[in-house]
Design a protein around this motif. Structure first.
Motif, mmCIF file in Angstrom:
data_model
loop_
_atom_site.group_PDB
_atom_site.id
_atom_site.type_symbol
_atom_site.label_atom_id
_atom_site.label_comp_id
_atom_site.label_asym_id
_atom_site.label_seq_id
_atom_site.Cartn_x
_atom_site.Cartn_y
_atom_site.Cartn_z
ATOM 1 N N VAL A 46 3.297 -13.272 21.615
ATOM 2 C CA VAL A 46 2.622 -13.682 20.388
ATOM 3 C C VAL A 46 1.760 -12.526 19.901
ATOM 4 N N ASP A 47 1.949 -12.109 18.666
ATOM 5 C CA ASP A 47 1.042 -11.170 17.997
ATOM 6 C C ASP A 47 0.283 -12.000 16.971
ATOM 7 N N CYS A 48 -1.048 -11.979 17.053
ATOM 8 C CA CYS A 48 -1.832 -12.852 16.189
ATOM 9 C C CYS A 48 -3.178 -12.218 15.855
ATOM 10 N N SER A 49 -3.845 -12.837 14.910
ATOM 11 C CA SER A 49 -5.161 -12.349 14.502
ATOM 12 C C SER A 49 -6.215 -12.751 15.531
ATOM 13 N N SER A 50 -7.335 -12.078 15.455
ATOM 14 C CA SER A 50 -8.469 -12.394 16.309
ATOM 15 C C SER A 50 -8.909 -13.829 16.051
ATOM 16 N N GLY A 51 -9.277 -14.530 17.101
ATOM 17 C CA GLY A 51 -9.733 -15.907 16.948
ATOM 18 C C GLY A 51 -8.645 -16.944 17.094
ATOM 19 N N THR A 52 -7.406 -16.513 17.336
ATOM 20 C CA THR A 52 -6.312 -17.464 17.513
ATOM 21 C C THR A 52 -6.364 -18.010 18.938
ATOM 22 N N TYR A 53 -6.296 -19.298 19.079
ATOM 23 C CA TYR A 53 -6.277 -19.934 20.388
ATOM 24 C C TYR A 53 -4.831 -20.183 20.789
ATOM 25 N N ILE A 54 -4.346 -19.406 21.745
ATOM 26 C CA ILE A 54 -2.958 -19.511 22.178
ATOM 27 C C ILE A 54 -2.699 -20.879 22.798
ATOM 28 N N ARG A 55 -3.671 -21.448 23.473
ATOM 29 C CA ARG A 55 -3.504 -22.792 24.031
ATOM 30 C C ARG A 55 -3.275 -23.820 22.923
ATOM 31 N N ALA A 56 -3.926 -23.627 21.794
ATOM 32 C CA ALA A 56 -3.701 -24.535 20.662
ATOM 33 C C ALA A 56 -2.292 -24.356 20.099
ATOM 34 N N LEU A 57 -1.788 -23.127 20.089
ATOM 35 C CA LEU A 57 -0.407 -22.907 19.655
ATOM 36 C C LEU A 57 0.570 -23.632 20.587
ATOM 37 N N ALA A 58 0.331 -23.554 21.894
ATOM 38 C CA ALA A 58 1.191 -24.248 22.857
ATOM 39 C C ALA A 58 1.127 -25.755 22.633
ATOM 40 N N ARG A 59 -0.061 -26.273 22.419
ATOM 41 C CA ARG A 59 -0.234 -27.707 22.146
ATOM 42 C C ARG A 59 0.546 -28.114 20.908
ATOM 43 N N ASP A 60 0.436 -27.332 19.846
ATOM 44 C CA ASP A 60 1.094 -27.676 18.587
ATOM 45 C C ASP A 60 2.610 -27.517 18.672
ATOM 46 N N LEU A 61 3.076 -26.528 19.437
ATOM 47 C CA LEU A 61 4.512 -26.362 19.638
ATOM 48 C C LEU A 61 5.078 -27.584 20.359
ATOM 49 N N GLY A 62 4.393 -28.035 21.395
ATOM 50 C CA GLY A 62 4.821 -29.239 22.105
ATOM 51 C C GLY A 62 4.844 -30.453 21.190
ATOM 52 N N ALA A 63 3.795 -30.622 20.384
ATOM 53 C CA ALA A 63 3.742 -31.761 19.463
ATOM 54 C C ALA A 63 4.861 -31.703 18.437
ATOM 55 N N ALA A 64 5.229 -30.498 18.003
ATOM 56 C CA ALA A 64 6.284 -30.345 16.992
ATOM 57 C C ALA A 64 7.645 -30.800 17.507
ATOM 58 N N VAL A 65 7.840 -30.756 18.835
ATOM 59 C CA VAL A 65 9.117 -31.204 19.399
ATOM 60 C C VAL A 65 8.971 -32.572 20.074
ATOM 61 N N GLY A 66 7.877 -33.263 19.777
ATOM 62 C CA GLY A 66 7.687 -34.617 20.279
ATOM 63 C C GLY A 66 7.310 -34.688 21.745
ATOM 64 N N SER A 67 6.590 -33.700 22.229
ATOM 65 C CA SER A 67 6.231 -33.649 23.642
ATOM 66 C C SER A 67 4.802 -33.144 23.766
ATOM 67 N N ALA A 68 4.484 -32.660 24.948
ATOM 68 C CA ALA A 68 3.198 -32.019 25.187
ATOM 69 C C ALA A 68 3.453 -30.544 25.424
ATOM 70 N N GLY A 69 2.469 -29.725 25.174
ATOM 71 C CA GLY A 69 2.598 -28.297 25.421
ATOM 72 C C GLY A 69 1.359 -27.787 26.128
ATOM 73 N N HIS A 70 1.550 -26.906 27.093
ATOM 74 C CA HIS A 70 0.420 -26.278 27.776
ATOM 75 C C HIS A 70 0.856 -24.915 28.282
ATOM 76 N N LEU A 71 -0.109 -24.138 28.730
ATOM 77 C CA LEU A 71 0.183 -22.802 29.243
ATOM 78 C C LEU A 71 0.212 -22.813 30.754
ATOM 79 N N ILE A 72 1.189 -22.124 31.305
ATOM 80 C CA ILE A 72 1.243 -21.901 32.741
ATOM 81 C C ILE A 72 0.531 -20.588 33.049
ATOM 82 N N ALA A 73 0.681 -19.604 32.171
ATOM 83 C CA ALA A 73 0.047 -18.300 32.360
ATOM 84 C C ALA A 73 -0.240 -17.708 30.986
ATOM 85 N N LEU A 74 -1.272 -16.887 30.920
ATOM 86 C CA LEU A 74 -1.642 -16.209 29.682
ATOM 87 C C LEU A 74 -2.115 -14.819 30.052
ATOM 88 N N ARG A 75 -1.549 -13.812 29.384
ATOM 89 C CA ARG A 75 -1.957 -12.429 29.636
ATOM 90 C C ARG A 75 -2.163 -11.728 28.304
#
Length: 111
Positions: A46-75
């Motif tokens: 993911v290339d993103c602007s400052s202040g982007t919450y990657i965990r929120a992106l994972a949450r929203d990606l999961g919701a978009a496919v009718g599931s849950a989303g979370h991070l296993i690892a973040l670097r």
């Protein structure tokens, strides 16, 4: 897009951050999804602007496919123009600090 984090601390307390606009310049899945019994794991860059919450992106990606989303690892591999290649490991001698001036870059001897 505007994202607000769902969990703001290790203790699981809800954060009080207000949603704010962010930019996601690239969301690229690496390789194929790994499908398990109860989850689908993906690796992404993911290339993103400052202040982007990657965990929120994972949450929203999961919701978009009718599931849950979370991070296993973040670097984090870069912040602004500084990438991990310009950083030192803990305990190593730090690299020189670069000062960007009008038309030249100077190494700063301060440490």
């Amino acid at each position: 897009m505007a994202y607000a984090p769902t969990l703001g601390s290790v203790q699981g307390r809800r954060s009080n951050y207000q949603p704010r606009p962010v930019s996601v310049y690239r969301f690229e899945m690496l390789g194929s999804p790994r499908i398990g019994d109860h989850a689908v794991d993906i690796d992404a860059v993911v290339d993103c602007s400052s202040g982007t919450y990657i965990r929120a992106l994972a949450r929203d990606l999961g919701a978009a496919v009718g599931s849950a989303g979370h991070l296993i690892a973040l670097r984090r591999t870069a912040i602004g123009p500084i990438g991990v290649g310009e950083c030192a490991e803990l305990g190593e001698e730090p690299p020189p600090v670069l000062i960007h001036t009008d038309r030249r870059v100077q190494a700063d001897a301060r440490r």
